[in-house]
Enzyme design. Structure first.
Site, PDB file in Angstrom:
ATOM      1  N   VAL B  50     100.533 -16.543   5.543  1.00  0.00           N
ATOM      2  CA  VAL B  50     101.807 -15.825   5.369  1.00  0.00           C
ATOM      3  C   VAL B  50     101.603 -14.312   5.523  1.00  0.00           C
ATOM      4  O   VAL B  50     102.383 -13.636   6.162  1.00  0.00           O
ATOM      5  CB  VAL B  50     102.437 -16.137   4.005  1.00  0.00           C
ATOM      6  CG1 VAL B  50     103.757 -15.389   3.840  1.00  0.00           C
ATOM      7  CG2 VAL B  50     102.694 -17.633   3.897  1.00  0.00           C
ATOM      8  N   CYS B  51     100.520 -13.802   4.934  1.00  0.00           N
ATOM      9  CA  CYS B  51     100.259 -12.365   5.041  1.00  0.00           C
ATOM     10  C   CYS B  51     100.175 -11.942   6.489  1.00  0.00           C
ATOM     11  O   CYS B  51     100.687 -10.918   6.877  1.00  0.00           O
ATOM     12  CB  CYS B  51      98.917 -11.971   4.451  1.00  0.00           C
ATOM     13  SG  CYS B  51      98.616 -12.617   2.859  1.00  0.00           S
ATOM     14  N   GLY B  52      99.428 -12.731   7.248  1.00  0.00           N
ATOM     15  CA  GLY B  52      99.261 -12.389   8.652  1.00  0.00           C
ATOM     16  C   GLY B  52     100.603 -12.171   9.288  1.00  0.00           C
ATOM     17  O   GLY B  52     100.849 -11.185   9.965  1.00  0.00           O
TER      18      GLY B  52
END
Lengths: 182, 165
Positions: B50-52
């Site tokens: 998700v961060c990516g």
């Protein structure tokens, strides 16, 4: 100014005649997809959206808007501008389908072959892409998306509300049926 | 307004800090960007899926942030080496700040540290004078997108017009 934890993102740019729309104009349910032609998740959703439109031919229409994440997908912007070049010639959906069915062939050489397969003049379209003729349109879609809460690709809005569920066919059928009954 | 999660609230002066950041490891912090709005995007870790997407999304929105002359700073507890590899793989050109030693100190100052040892997924917008104008906490697995940030930047621009005009 503080935002509560759960916010339902809503589509801010209403669907208009400038959009690329597939399905009946009077459909009860409008699905707006923000997509990136080089995104594998969009590629995975593509056949499901196709089948959704087939099974709900009278009730669901699909709107496609460009959301290229160019820093991750180097061919995404070029693919989007090529689709728009096809769109101004009335062939958007043919090009859209070709792109999603050939996601491993989006480099310029293969893309030109794709344009030819769709029946459009590759040199002409290529020149428009090189001149960034359609860059503004693609950018406009992108900005409208990011302002609406697009948080990755694909992001779908079903009757204006962001769909935070899955993209498998049963998920899409359930979500659009619920919207039709709402 | 009270916040059970402890995230820094609007009206507070943003704590100053500098930590090493991409691309070259130089010490970087919000005070270097006074006069411009600063977006602090705390995220749990490099490489988690998700961060990516969230950091890659903010990079792709760079032209929109530029319209507001806003500076985006990503912050996680990862080291500069992880940040560098992550930035390179996602084409991220804005600074990723290494809140690495003492671990999570910046996140703690902003009320964005989680007991499991990572930053929370929190957004904090600072006005050009360094006061918090908006903050938002997301569940760790939900990419908050950027719509809330741009609404906050719009609000800042509107407030500034009123002040100047």
């Amino acid at each position: 100014m503080t935002t509560p934890l759960q916010v339902t993102a809503r589509l801010r740019d209403p669907v208009s005649t400038a959009d690329h729309i597939r399905g009946p104009a009077d459909a009860a349910v409008t699905v707006v997809e923000y997509g990136d032609f080089q995104c594998q998740f969009c590629g995975a959703a593509y056949p499901n959206l196709h089948e959704l439109l087939r099974q709900r031919a009278d009730t669901v229409r699909l709107v496609y808007r460009y959301f290229p994440i160019a820093n991750v997908h180097p061919y995404a912007e070029r693919a989007a501008e090529t689709a728009e070049a096809a769109g101004v010639r009335g062939r958007f959906w043919e090009m859209h389908d070709w792109l999603y069915e050939h996601q491993d062939q989006l480099d310029p050489v293969h893309l030109s072959l794709g344009v030819e397969q769709v029946g459009l003049p590759p040199d002409e379209l290529n020149a428009e892409v090189e001149n960034r003729t359609h860059a503004d349109r693609v950018r406009r879609d992108f900005v409208g998306g990011i302002r609406s809460g697009v948080n990755g690709t694909p992001t779908l809005f079903i009757n204006g509300v962001r769909h935070d569920g899955g993209y498998d066919l049963p998920d899409l059928l359930a979500a659009t049926d619920a919207a039709a009954d709402a | 307004m009270s916040d059970p999660n402890g995230l820094i609230q609007p009206g507070r002066i943003a704590p100053g800090f500098t930590v090493p950041a991409t691309p070259d490891g130089g010490l970087t912090g919000p005070e270097q960007f006074r006069g411009r709005p600063v977006v602090l995007a705390f995220y749990p870790a490099d490489w988690s899926p998700v961060c990516g997407d969230q950091m890659a999304l903010y990079q792709s929105a760079a032209p929109v942030f530029a319209q507001y002359q806003a500076v985006v700073l990503g912050v996680s507890v990862d080291s500069i080496w992880s940040h560098r590899a992550f930035a390179e793989s996602r084409g991220i050109e804005f600074p990723l700040l290494a809140d690495f030693e003492p671990k999570g100190e910046v996140a703690r100052q902003y009320g964005a540290y989680q007991p499991r040892g990572e930053a929370a997924r929190a957004l904090v917008v600072l006005d050009p004078a360094g006061t918090v104008s908006w903050s938002h906490l997301s569940p760790p697995d939900v990419n908050p997108g950027a719509d809330g940030i741009f609404d906050a930047l719009d609000q800042l621009a509107a407030d500034r017009k009123v002040t100047v005009g």
